[in-house]
Design an enzyme around this catalytic site. Sequence first.
Site, PDB file in Angstrom:
ATOM      1  N   SER A 182       0.794  -1.225   0.000  1.00 36.27           N
ATOM      2  CA  SER A 182       0.000   0.000   0.000  1.00 36.27           C
ATOM      3  C   SER A 182       0.827   1.277   0.000  1.00 36.27           C
ATOM      4  O   SER A 182       0.345   2.311  -0.429  1.00 36.27           O
ATOM      5  CB  SER A 182      -0.971   0.004   1.174  1.00 36.27           C
ATOM      6  OG  SER A 182      -0.283  -0.205   2.384  1.00 36.27           O
ATOM      7  N   HIS A 210      -5.584  -3.028  -2.954  1.00 34.13           N
ATOM      8  CA  HIS A 210      -5.264  -2.071  -4.021  1.00 34.13           C
ATOM      9  C   HIS A 210      -5.271  -2.691  -5.415  1.00 34.13           C
ATOM     10  O   HIS A 210      -4.988  -2.011  -6.394  1.00 34.13           O
ATOM     11  CB  HIS A 210      -3.908  -1.418  -3.747  1.00 34.13           C
ATOM     12  CG  HIS A 210      -3.878  -0.705  -2.438  1.00 34.13           C
ATOM     13  ND1 HIS A 210      -4.373   0.572  -2.279  1.00 34.13           N
ATOM     14  CD2 HIS A 210      -3.468  -1.107  -1.212  1.00 34.13           C
ATOM     15  CE1 HIS A 210      -4.242   0.930  -1.013  1.00 34.13           C
ATOM     16  NE2 HIS A 210      -3.705  -0.075  -0.341  1.00 34.13           N
ATOM     17  N   LYS A 242     -12.038   1.103  -1.892  1.00 38.68           N
ATOM     18  CA  LYS A 242     -11.004   1.730  -2.729  1.00 38.68           C
ATOM     19  C   LYS A 242     -11.523   1.758  -4.164  1.00 38.68           C
ATOM     20  O   LYS A 242     -12.419   2.533  -4.449  1.00 38.68           O
ATOM     21  CB  LYS A 242      -9.683   1.006  -2.501  1.00 38.68           C
ATOM     22  CG  LYS A 242      -9.188   1.342  -1.081  1.00 38.68           C
ATOM     23  CD  LYS A 242      -8.006   0.587  -0.583  1.00 38.68           C
ATOM     24  CE  LYS A 242      -7.660   1.107   0.818  1.00 38.68           C
ATOM     25  NZ  LYS A 242      -6.812   0.211   1.593  1.00 38.68           N
TER      26      LYS A 242
END
Length: 388
Positions: A182, A210, A242
Amino acid sequence: MSESPLYAELAAQSLQLAENGLTRRRRTLDAPCGPLARVDGRDLVSFCSNDYLGLANAPELVEAACAGARVWGVGSGASHLVSGHMRPHDDLEHQLAAFTGFPCAVLFSTGYLANLGIVPALLGRGDAVFSDKLNHASLIDAVQLSRADNKRYPHGDLDTLERLLASSSARRKMILTDAVFSMDGDLAPLPALLELAERFDAWLVVDDAHGFGVLGDQGRGSLAHFKLGASQRLVYMGTLGKAAGASGAFVAAHEAVIECLLQNARSYIFTTGSSPVVACALLASLKLIENGDARREHLRRLTAQLRDGLTDTRWKLLPSPTAIQPVIIGDNFEVLRVADALYQRGLWVPAIRPPTVPKGSARLRVSMTAAHSPAQVAALIDALHDLA
Ligand SMILES: *Cc1c(COP(=O)(O)O)cnc(C)c1O
């Protein structure tokens, strides 16, 4: 009345943070998440969010949320195992399992809670976890909570990992890794990790916070990026706050793993089910992710533009192939000074300092989204050249 000594200690702690350039401050936004942030009456181009596909404020999600609220109300009213598991949650779980190619999936309220649930549900005292040293804080906390033996290997170091696995006599073993790290933006060597997991009969838990929505065919995530099929040793965790643009997370795996989580994961059992409104928004988001090749292509172009534009600055770019593009500055105060100077120019880039990243590697964490324009990226490149 004299103040309790408890407060003198808090004041001393806070002073210590300030002296080390580690105090964190929030800014209040007066507009939805997007490339233009409104703060204190100013418009800033933001490179802060993990909203990689620009879906957090997409009209399709907003409409689905509004329509969902009219049908399902806002709250779930109880934990999933009591009465908080509604049709939109269930539909979403089935679609997420199918989308990621696993037999089964379960929703969690956040990625942090999913990680805190997975490790202690599957492992306990006498078992062993093998973790990459750059793993996300939620994975580190999860290992502590499980009481399993924690074997950490240097970032991406497969030889050390293999040695640790070979010398372990633990009954159950688990390799634990971020898929996309990250704060560095690089990818874990998932095919090699899976090979080790198969060879040493360990679970491989992959945190794809991610990668889900961004990487792989149709955004199916990091496993798809590496063309890895579902293996019974794989436990896949994807987050939904996200790229998916809302909030929440899911775990996809073998039916027996999902059943074990339902029965044992305390962060699943002892928390209220997430809002059905969010599940409705996520059902719409999943369609956009699946059909999101244009968004992903735009994101790739912007990322390449940034990297090309910064090849000859004083500050080092990490070799990241993803939307996370860290600019390493090093010193805590200097990273704050640079972030501040960018902010004055209307460019908002977060300064990331220890303990989020190792000491001496303070950095600007630039994150690109499909909602940015080439002109906005060009403005950031120009400003960074000026400041360097
Ligand atoms: C953001 C993140 C999480 C936590 O997910 P939330 O849904 O925000 O709680 C977990 N792991 C990684 C690697 C992350 O980046």
